[in-house]
Design a protein around this motif. Structure first.
Motif, PDB file in Angstrom:
ATOM      1  N   UNK A  70       0.837  -1.204   0.000  1.00 31.76           N
ATOM      2  CA  UNK A  70       0.000   0.000   0.000  1.00 31.76           C
ATOM      3  C   UNK A  70       0.872   1.254   0.000  1.00 31.76           C
ATOM      4  N   UNK A  71       1.937   1.233   0.803  1.00 33.20           N
ATOM      5  CA  UNK A  71       2.821   2.405   0.866  1.00 33.20           C
ATOM      6  C   UNK A  71       3.510   2.632  -0.477  1.00 33.20           C
ATOM      7  N   UNK A  72       3.962   1.541  -1.110  1.00 31.15           N
ATOM      8  CA  UNK A  72       4.634   1.710  -2.395  1.00 31.15           C
ATOM      9  C   UNK A  72       3.663   2.124  -3.499  1.00 31.15           C
ATOM     10  N   UNK A  73       2.410   1.716  -3.376  1.00 31.31           N
ATOM     11  CA  UNK A  73       1.429   2.186  -4.361  1.00 31.31           C
ATOM     12  C   UNK A  73       1.239   3.705  -4.213  1.00 31.31           C
ATOM     13  N   UNK A  74       1.273   4.182  -2.966  1.00 30.17           N
ATOM     14  CA  UNK A  74       1.201   5.630  -2.741  1.00 30.17           C
ATOM     15  C   UNK A  74       2.419   6.325  -3.357  1.00 30.17           C
ATOM     16  N   UNK A  75       3.591   5.716  -3.154  1.00 29.82           N
ATOM     17  CA  UNK A  75       4.811   6.309  -3.711  1.00 29.82           C
ATOM     18  C   UNK A  75       4.752   6.329  -5.234  1.00 29.82           C
ATOM     19  N   UNK A  76       4.260   5.238  -5.814  1.00 32.79           N
ATOM     20  CA  UNK A  76       4.126   5.177  -7.268  1.00 32.79           C
ATOM     21  C   UNK A  76       3.181   6.263  -7.781  1.00 32.79           C
ATOM     22  N   UNK A  77       2.131   6.515  -6.989  1.00 33.93           N
ATOM     23  CA  UNK A  77       1.178   7.558  -7.360  1.00 33.93           C
ATOM     24  C   UNK A  77       1.827   8.939  -7.294  1.00 33.93           C
ATOM     25  N   UNK A  78       2.694   9.129  -6.300  1.00 36.40           N
ATOM     26  CA  UNK A  78       3.441  10.397  -6.212  1.00 36.40           C
ATOM     27  C   UNK A  78       4.256  10.606  -7.483  1.00 36.40           C
ATOM     28  N   UNK A  79       4.819   9.525  -8.002  1.00 43.52           N
ATOM     29  CA  UNK A  79       5.565   9.642  -9.249  1.00 43.52           C
ATOM     30  C   UNK A  79       4.639   9.980 -10.408  1.00 43.52           C
ATOM     31  N   UNK A  80       3.547   9.216 -10.516  1.00 42.17           N
ATOM     32  CA  UNK A  80       2.654   9.386 -11.665  1.00 42.17           C
ATOM     33  C   UNK A  80       2.004  10.772 -11.676  1.00 42.17           C
ATOM     34  N   UNK A  81       1.615  11.248 -10.483  1.00 41.45           N
ATOM     35  CA  UNK A  81       0.861  12.505 -10.409  1.00 41.45           C
ATOM     36  C   UNK A  81       1.759  13.737 -10.318  1.00 41.45           C
ATOM     37  N   UNK A  82       2.912  13.594  -9.660  1.00 42.57           N
ATOM     38  CA  UNK A  82       3.733  14.776  -9.375  1.00 42.57           C
ATOM     39  C   UNK A  82       5.180  14.659  -9.855  1.00 42.57           C
ATOM     40  N   UNK A  83       5.534  13.523 -10.450  1.00 42.19           N
ATOM     41  CA  UNK A  83       6.909  13.366 -10.918  1.00 42.19           C
ATOM     42  C   UNK A  83       7.921  13.218  -9.797  1.00 42.19           C
TER      43      UNK A  83
END
Lengths: 204, 204
Positions: A70-83
């Motif tokens: 779950x934490x890494x999915x959040x981190x991946x989202x930070x990449x996808x949404x904010x680079x």
């Protein structure tokens, strides 16, 4: 403590920069806690450096490590949404590999493990990711579901600069020999010895 | 592999739920890699469970572990902005503890370490956080900068449900005795043995 300077300068003809940029093959083994947790800690650092992360979990149960996922999915989202950081993929054998055509085939764990490795080998050849976590991968190796010799050859021959971290008890000697970094997590004391069960936030 | 059931049911009069909710004191020691990395991996899991995280780094250099720090600052921001996961605080002795009045006093490392521990003891008494990482804390203990007996008494007597993870080589025997979970990270192989230097995304 911060590690110091190398104890000797290797005679491998590489410049310091080339040596610094060598891909690492790490193995976390032993009967103690922290093998996977340290691998995910490394992945966290790699994520921050902007590396492309892919986690492959060779476990049957989907219950474990949901916190990290779950934490890494959040981190991946930070990449996808904010680079921010690097992209993250998280694949589980337990739920049926995401790329598998027939989810029903996961009932055959040996075949599922072999499928998982075949996919990883393809991605390594294609240099698809920068940082791979092969979580609990020593078990299919030790059970003969995936050939150790083929794995070692593929890892040693992988192109480019792809870091790989493999976790699990009883890492095969040939894998240890091939690895650059091997840590044995030895169990000194574990709460379950005292009859405690796992708890959210600590065990998963 | 997922850990199984407890090997025995303890005769401590606690219900399973009470036992499950017992706070954990974990120690990661040994000469190998992964002590801090596994602690940060645990913190990642705790963050995902919504626990309040506080990291205290007892190291002089600010260069190391910047990757973890940056990643956890991102996670803390996810909490602050979106309510995802738990809040995160990250304090470093090297840069002068953030709560210290006189930043110049960090030249005295022994005093700075004692200040760090005093602050942690205050926060434990006040139940300020849910999950504490005391990174590289064994060094000030072993150098006599912080009293091991007082630390052990404070940790064993801490109120509520506060998890503490302590990392560093040569954990004092009294600390190991007090801990619920102790893992020794043993060095089997390290890239620096072959003269490699650290690299971004892997070492920091």
């Amino acid at each position: 403590m911060p590690q110091g300077r190398p104890t000797r300068i290797p005679d491998d003809g590489l410049t310091t920069r080339a040596r610094r940029n060598t891909a690492v093959l790490a193995v976390h083994t032993g009967a103690g806690k922290g093998k996977s947790t340290a691998a995910f800690g490394m992945a966290l650092r790699a994520w921050n450096a902007g590396l492309d992360i892919a986690v492959f979990q060779f476990v049957k149960s989907a219950k474990w490590k949901v916190g990290e996922e779950a934490a890494f999915r959040q981190l991946g989202r930070l990449h996808d949404d904010h680079g921010t950081g690097g992209p993250v993929q998280w694949h589980k054998m337990g739920a049926g590999w995401s790329w598998a055509r027939k989810p029903g085939s996961v009932a055959d764990h040996a075949a599922a493990a072999a499928d998982g490795w075949a996919e990883i080998a393809r991605r390594l050849a294609a240099q698809q990711h920068d940082f791979y976590v092969l979580d609990e991968f020593t078990y299919p190796l030790n059970w003969g579901w995936v050939d150790v010799g083929e794995v070692v050859d593929t890892l040693l021959g992988r192109p480019g600069r792809q870091h790989v971290v493999i976790t699990g008890r009883d890492a095969p000697p040939r894998l240890i020999q091939a690895a650059d970094l091997v840590t044995e997590m030895a169990k000194v004391k574990h709460p379950m010895d005292a009859g405690r069960k796992g708890q959210k936030g600590i065990e998963w």
